[in-house]
Scaffold this active site. Structure first.
Site, short mmCIF file in Angstrom:
data_model
loop_
_atom_site.label_atom_id
_atom_site.label_comp_id
_atom_site.label_asym_id
_atom_site.label_seq_id
_atom_site.Cartn_x
_atom_site.Cartn_y
_atom_site.Cartn_z
N GLU A 170 0.82 -1.22 0.00
CA GLU A 170 0.00 0.00 0.00
C GLU A 170 0.85 1.27 0.00
O GLU A 170 0.68 2.15 0.86
CB GLU A 170 -0.96 0.00 1.19
N GLU A 290 -5.53 -8.49 -0.19
CA GLU A 290 -6.22 -8.18 1.06
C GLU A 290 -7.68 -7.97 0.73
O GLU A 290 -8.00 -7.09 -0.07
CB GLU A 290 -5.65 -6.92 1.74
#
Ligand code: AHR
Length: 501
Positions: A170, A290
């Site tokens: 991320e 995720e």
């Protein structure tokens, strides 16, 4: 309109890769310390790992587990987790202490015992391309170099041979330690990928896409990053979590699959654009590494979701993102499973985030027991039955409005393998729904079905571990092209059909 689901085995989407059903363990909260690892627990083995938790993970048969983060990754030095000297460090991502009792060797051995491969990640926050290449050398080179010999001295003669690697986590989010712009990350990731593959050409690399479509850099981030990295990487990563929208109603939550589908299709289109721009023959695979339901605010079943990194600050294994999942969450989760199957042509890897205690299907108590959450069961069904080829289903029914667009009350996906159809169906409606399965190519026998149903806020916990569990039914032997079924209100059903030999 007659409500039906058309099933035609000639309309294929793509192969469902086993890696689609991976999971994730991060060094955060009580996932590792107080989750899989609790040396003082009566069920702990000589290495400190809880055998009751290991058994629940083994039962799932998770093929792949991502490690060690997550946001934790961006401040992590892999060297702290190998060898004799294990320093205690501050983890800035989650406001916790990292004692480094568990590191690469311990986790790899645990995952191997659980039957899973490790999807390893390299730090691109505080870490450098050199650190990443050195970690591959440590893990995958047999012997005769400084780092491969260091691994051997640390007790592991054979290389780990880890195949799948994430390049950072991320990196677009400002919550990330040393977040980067798309240009900065794209360049750094490309150089890192080159070095990693020069050490081991057989590894597969996953580059960070947009962590969430909520950021205004989406999907431009993905385009820029791929412009830099397309030739060096194999997968583009996506992350997606759902919670209640401002409407607060369960219908919107359970319709999240519509949004996930749009998200995946936009990222796939962005990757295809870069492919065309580069005149590349390679099709970029997507890795939804995720995904889950994650309530960031209190809900009916969760007065506190432990979302605050100042809670129990600088302790080992503080509570972080611990929540109880109810049936509404499980149906939402089931919808996400269907969307993964329905996009099996481009989504080739996936990780349920996470596995133990942190937004997880398995919950443990310190020095106590454990229970399986409502979401454990649809995950188990996907792991058991969502293999083979995904078929494109056609659902015929009226649609209802949701915050994510209109969708039918019933949503479904089908995995076909060796003459068997495994059809996953969620019913988001408060009513029973009568549908007909219309098998267009060959008549079939319904051999069984498994149903999860109840009231929307039913949930499991330590004192009532079996409120939301699947119920299995064996079925009759009629071979027909059409099968009428009744779907219970608020339910997830897995139907098994078989072609006659
Ligand atoms: O899974 C919990 C966190 O969610 C991860 O650390 C991060 O990657 C994401 O924001």
């Amino acid at each position: 309109m007659k409500k039906k689901i058309i099933v035609n085995k000639e309309y294929t989407v793509g192969t469902i890769e086993p890696e689609l059903w991976g999971s994730f363990i991060e060094h955060m909260g009580r996932a590792v310390y107080g989750g899989i690892y609790e040396p003082t627990h009566m069920c702990a083995n000589e290495k400190g790992f809880r055998q009751d938790v290991l058994a629940a993970v083994k039962e799932l048969r998770v093929p792949l587990i991502r490690y060690p983060g997550g946001n934790f990754l961006s401040g992590y030095n892999w060297r702290d987790g190998v060898g004799k000297n294990r320093p205690v460090k501050l983890d800035l991502a989650w406001g916790q202490l990292e004692p480094n009792h568990v590191g690469l060797h311990e986790f790899y051995d645990w995952a191997t015992e659980a039957g899973a491969d490790v999807m390893m990640s390299v730090n691109l926050g505080t870490g450098t391309p050199k650190d990443a290449a050195e970690l591959i050398e440590y893990c995958n080179i047999e012997k005769g170099t400084q780092l491969s010999d260091m691994r051997r001295a640390n007790g592991r003669e054979k290389p780990f041979g880890i195949k799948t690697w994430c390049i950072g986590n991320e990196m677009d989010g400002d919550w990330q330690i040393c977040a980067l712009t798309a240009e900065e990350y794209g360049r750094k990731a490309a150089e890192t990928a080159k070095m990693m593959k020069w050490v081991d050409k057989d590894i597969r690399l996953i580059v960070c896409g947009s962590s969430t479509p909520d950021l205004n850099t989406y999907p431009e981030w993905d385009r820029v990053v791929l412009q830099h990295t397309y030739d060096y990487v194999d997968y583009l990563s996506l992350h997606r979590y759902y919670t209640y929208t401002p409407s607060g109603n369960e219908w919107d939550l359970m319709s999240s699959h519509t949004d996930l589908d749009a998200f995946i299709k936009t990222v796939a289109a962005t990757a295809d654009y870069v492919r065309a721009y580069k005149r590349s023959k390679k099709r970029m695979k997507l890795s939804l590494d995720e995904w889950n339901v994650w309530h960031t605010k209190p809900t009916v079943c969760n007065p506190d979701v432990h979302n605050d990194i100042n809670e129990e600050k600088w302790t080992i294994g503080p509570r972080r993102l611990e929540m109880v999942y109810d049936l509404a969450d499980a149906i939402t989760f089931g919808g996400m499973i269907c969307t993964l199957i329905n996009n099996a042509d481009c989504v080739k890897a996936g990780c349920l985030a996470q596995l133990v205690n942190v937004i997880a299907p398995i919950m443990t108590q310190k020095n106590g027991g454990m229970f399986k959450q409502s979401i454990y069961y649809p995950y188990l069904l996907a792991l058991r039955y969502a293999h083979g080829t995904a078929l494109r289903l056609k659902i015929c029914a009226d649609k209802r409005e949701s915050v994510y667009g209109d969708s039918e009350p019933v949503y479904a996906a089908c995995a076909y393998e060796n003459g068997t159809y495994r059809i996953f169906v969620i019913n988001k409606s408060e009513r029973e729904e009568d549908y007909t399965f219309d098998f267009q190519v060959t008549p079939v026998i319904m051999t069984g079905r498994t149903v999860i149903t109840g009231n929307l806020h039913d949930h499991n916990d330590f004192s009532h571990p079996d409120t939301v569990v699947p119920r299995e039914e064996r079925c009759g032997q009629t071979c027909a092209a059409e099968h009428a079924v009744r779907l219970p209100a608020y339910s997830i059903t897995l139907f098994l059909f078989r072609e006659e030999k």
